[in-house]
Scaffold this active site. Sequence first.
Site, mmCIF file in Angstrom:
data_model
loop_
_atom_site.group_PDB
_atom_site.id
_atom_site.type_symbol
_atom_site.label_atom_id
_atom_site.label_comp_id
_atom_site.label_asym_id
_atom_site.label_seq_id
_atom_site.Cartn_x
_atom_site.Cartn_y
_atom_site.Cartn_z
ATOM 1 C CE LYS A 179 -0.219 -0.262 5.285
ATOM 2 N NZ LYS A 179 -0.789 -0.956 6.284
ATOM 3 N NE ARG B 65 -7.335 0.936 10.078
ATOM 4 C CZ ARG B 65 -6.002 0.870 9.908
ATOM 5 N NH1 ARG B 65 -5.110 1.698 10.152
ATOM 6 N NH2 ARG B 65 -5.579 -0.302 9.388
ATOM 7 C CE1 TYR C 195 11.347 32.517 2.439
ATOM 8 C CE2 TYR C 195 11.991 29.828 2.782
ATOM 9 C CZ TYR C 195 11.666 31.009 1.836
ATOM 10 O OH TYR C 195 11.309 30.981 0.537
ATOM 11 C CG MET D 91 8.318 23.802 -1.419
ATOM 12 S SD MET D 91 7.401 24.882 -2.634
ATOM 13 C CE MET D 91 6.442 25.739 -1.520
HETATM 14 C C1 PLP Z 1 -0.340 -1.717 7.060
HETATM 15 C C2 PLP Z 1 -0.880 -2.762 7.481
HETATM 16 C C3 PLP Z 1 -0.106 -3.891 7.935
HETATM 17 C C4 PLP Z 1 1.125 -3.800 8.312
HETATM 18 O O1 PLP Z 1 1.790 -3.518 9.018
HETATM 19 P P1 PLP Z 1 3.642 -3.348 9.579
HETATM 20 O O2 PLP Z 1 3.524 -2.904 10.899
HETATM 21 O O3 PLP Z 1 3.747 -2.509 8.617
HETATM 22 O O4 PLP Z 1 3.717 -4.752 9.329
HETATM 23 C C5 PLP Z 1 -0.674 -4.828 8.295
HETATM 24 N N1 PLP Z 1 -2.126 -4.962 8.209
HETATM 25 C C6 PLP Z 1 -3.233 -3.983 7.937
HETATM 26 C C7 PLP Z 1 -4.484 -4.096 8.002
HETATM 27 C C8 PLP Z 1 -2.475 -2.534 7.535
HETATM 28 O O5 PLP Z 1 -3.212 -1.799 7.217
#
Ligand code: PLP
Length: 816
Positions: free
Chosen positions: A485, A583, A710, A759
Amino acid sequence: MYPIQSISEIIEAESLFADKEIKIEHLITDSRRITFAASSLFFAIKTEHRNGADFVEEAYRQGIRNFVLQENIDTGKYKDANFLFVKNTLASLQKLAAFHRLQFHYPVIGITGSNGKTIVKEWLNFLLNDDYKIIRSPRSYNSQIGVPLSVWEMGEEDNLGIFEAGISEVNKMENLEKIIQPEIGIFTNLGDAHEKGFTSKQQKLEEKIKLFQHSKIVFANADDEQIISTLKKKTSAQILSYGKNQQATLKIIDIKKEQRQTTVVADYQAKEISITIPFIDDASLQNACVCWLAAIYLNIDEKIIQQKMLQLPVIDMRLQVLPAINNCTIINDSYSLDIDSLSVGLDLLNQQLLSKTLILSDFHNDDERIYQSAINILVNKKINRLIIIGKNWQQYQTELKNKIAAVETYSTSNDFINHFQPNHFKNEAILLKGARCFHFEELLNLLIQKVHQTRLEINLSNIVHNLKEYRKHLKPTTKVMAMVKAFAYGSGSIEIASILQYHKIDYLTVAYADEGVELRNAGINIPIMVMNTDEYGFETIVQHNLEPEIYSFKILNEFAVFLQKQGVAQFPVHLKIDTGMHRLGFEESQMDDLIAGLKANKSLVIKSVFSHLVGSEDAAEDDFTKKQTDIFIRCCAQIENALQYKFIRHISNSAAIIRHPEIQFDMVRLGIGLYGVNYTPEKMDLKVVASLKTTIAQIKHEQPGDSVGYNQKGKINKPTTTATIRIGYADGYNRRFSNGAGFVLINNQPAKVIGNVAMDMTMVDITDIPNVKEGDDVEVFGENLPVQKLAKQSGTIAYEIFTSVGQRVKRVYVEE
Ligand SMILES: *Cc1c(COP(=O)(O)O)cnc(C)c1O
């Protein structure tokens, strides 16, 4: 050299002579490749896309006075030129080459097959070139035009020819056979891929081996029954074979693959012999074995073979054109050096619009004739600037300086590197042409432009290493889902997904459907879970075979309706259980309703049920982890009882794999650990995957009373040297690093941020770091400055640092 009149007779042309006495030494089919115009004969060849006759005027303008044509043109404009008219210019070119071939009686090797022709040719040349004077096809000149041009180069001084021949349709190999007339044949292999020009694999084979119609010996793979039997049936050659087959001439009895090399032991005439090659892939192994057998046959000493096999070069025939420093362009042909390839490289150089520079090393061989013909070529190609490297060239210095505008000489590559100044190269096209031992790849490194100075280097080998480390903690049956992701935690999802797919990861997970589509389009075909779905994504999900996470009744119902409308049954989905994160997901109290909903519709099938832990890395959360796990187990059991089929259960993220091995269930979800970060107190041998690097744009010296950046935030109290580095908050270098909160590494020493991060740029204090220059590299995080440390400095976590690296920062992938 042939008088033009004899050529006219050989190809049975009707000729219009202006000067019958002209002697022809070179054959040309491409008006961009003219070097010695006066002694060249231009064949105006007509192909599907190009009519050579259209280039007569251009060739004439460049000094060509001898033409072979198959159609009438107005020759009145070219009073001083010879014209040879024939029915078919290509056939005439081939006929002339075949005639030329007949003048020589030394052995000629003809190579054909689906793959590996060029590699086998180059490796043979490498193995044999101390014992033979070899003439071989340049690059992969193996076509109907390439073969005659290659064979035309055969000369008195050679004593072995090696030519490759390639065809893509029937009735073409006969032409090439007549030109090469190989006494020795090599058949590399027969690919399975269907080719348009052939109706079957057998036909393709029979057409290709027509090259060996008159050969005495053919080398082939003993383990390919089809090749051997067809060779026996269709040729009268003696077949010498290699392979595991008992009948093989060179019988392979053992293959030992190590990390970087392969050792092959074989039985040859009842004697055990062996070679070691610096490759481990099967194709290289096959190619090396056929070369081995051929080298033995050609009486190369066993020791020499062994020695050279160890050094077999990587064959890369591509001429790379690369952007380089100060508006230069580099043509990189640093892999080999001979007269033919020098010409080819110079032709490409001539097509560049910039001023032309050649960097040239000594030839492998110190034969004076080679140097003289190289000089001739250089003069003819009108090089603007010549840089020669090597001791042999030194004796031709004066001659070169008389004939070429600017000449520089260096005795070794190191000599060049030590004197290198970037400003010495501006607005020019530079051809790099060097023999292997001169290591021109190091020159290339100096000359190519660092396109994006700020870059995130991703080490793909280390990802694989980290995956293996986590696998050590898993039961052999536990599946691994990799979290890719958010652009694979900032590392670039396609590249990461590809390497993981190759290493047999079971599942990939993305956050949104679009990320999944990108992976599918890049050829990723393993299952992909999508965590965040809504009704607008359903079409995309089904079309690309993505598997959604179902986390609410709303999404469950909407997706089921969508699938029914589309007539899709048994579509795989993943159920998310909320065991305490609050969540997304179904809660334990909702199980009955969920089960009723699932039973009511057959359009989806539960591939997995999962939940997410809130604090698996933290001992203080262990009770909560236990509570979450218990809820998860109960929910899974309830769903399984009701549905009466098995699904994958998973709850562990990276930290849980290490700290809670008892809750692996059927699969784990590996995220941050893959990218080299371990948030548990447990020791792990993880390797750094991502390194953020930038460079110094300018160095300044400030005095007490001055300020930096700045709002005058960087107050100077003592004489200070600062470096302005090419990274700012737009690249993901957080503004919270301002005013000494963060530091970077320069020459591996910490340099604190002075003033506010801007920036695109940041100023750091380098007063106490010696020998810093503008352009030097800066490590923002990586090998020497762990990302966790940086995260701590700014009160965040590695996850955020990784995913904040700006899109404009170029990702550079390295593999070891
Ligand atoms: C991102 C995520 C993980 C991975 O977690 P890590 O701590 O990066 O290993 C596992 N399960 C879900 C649902 C996630 O969103």
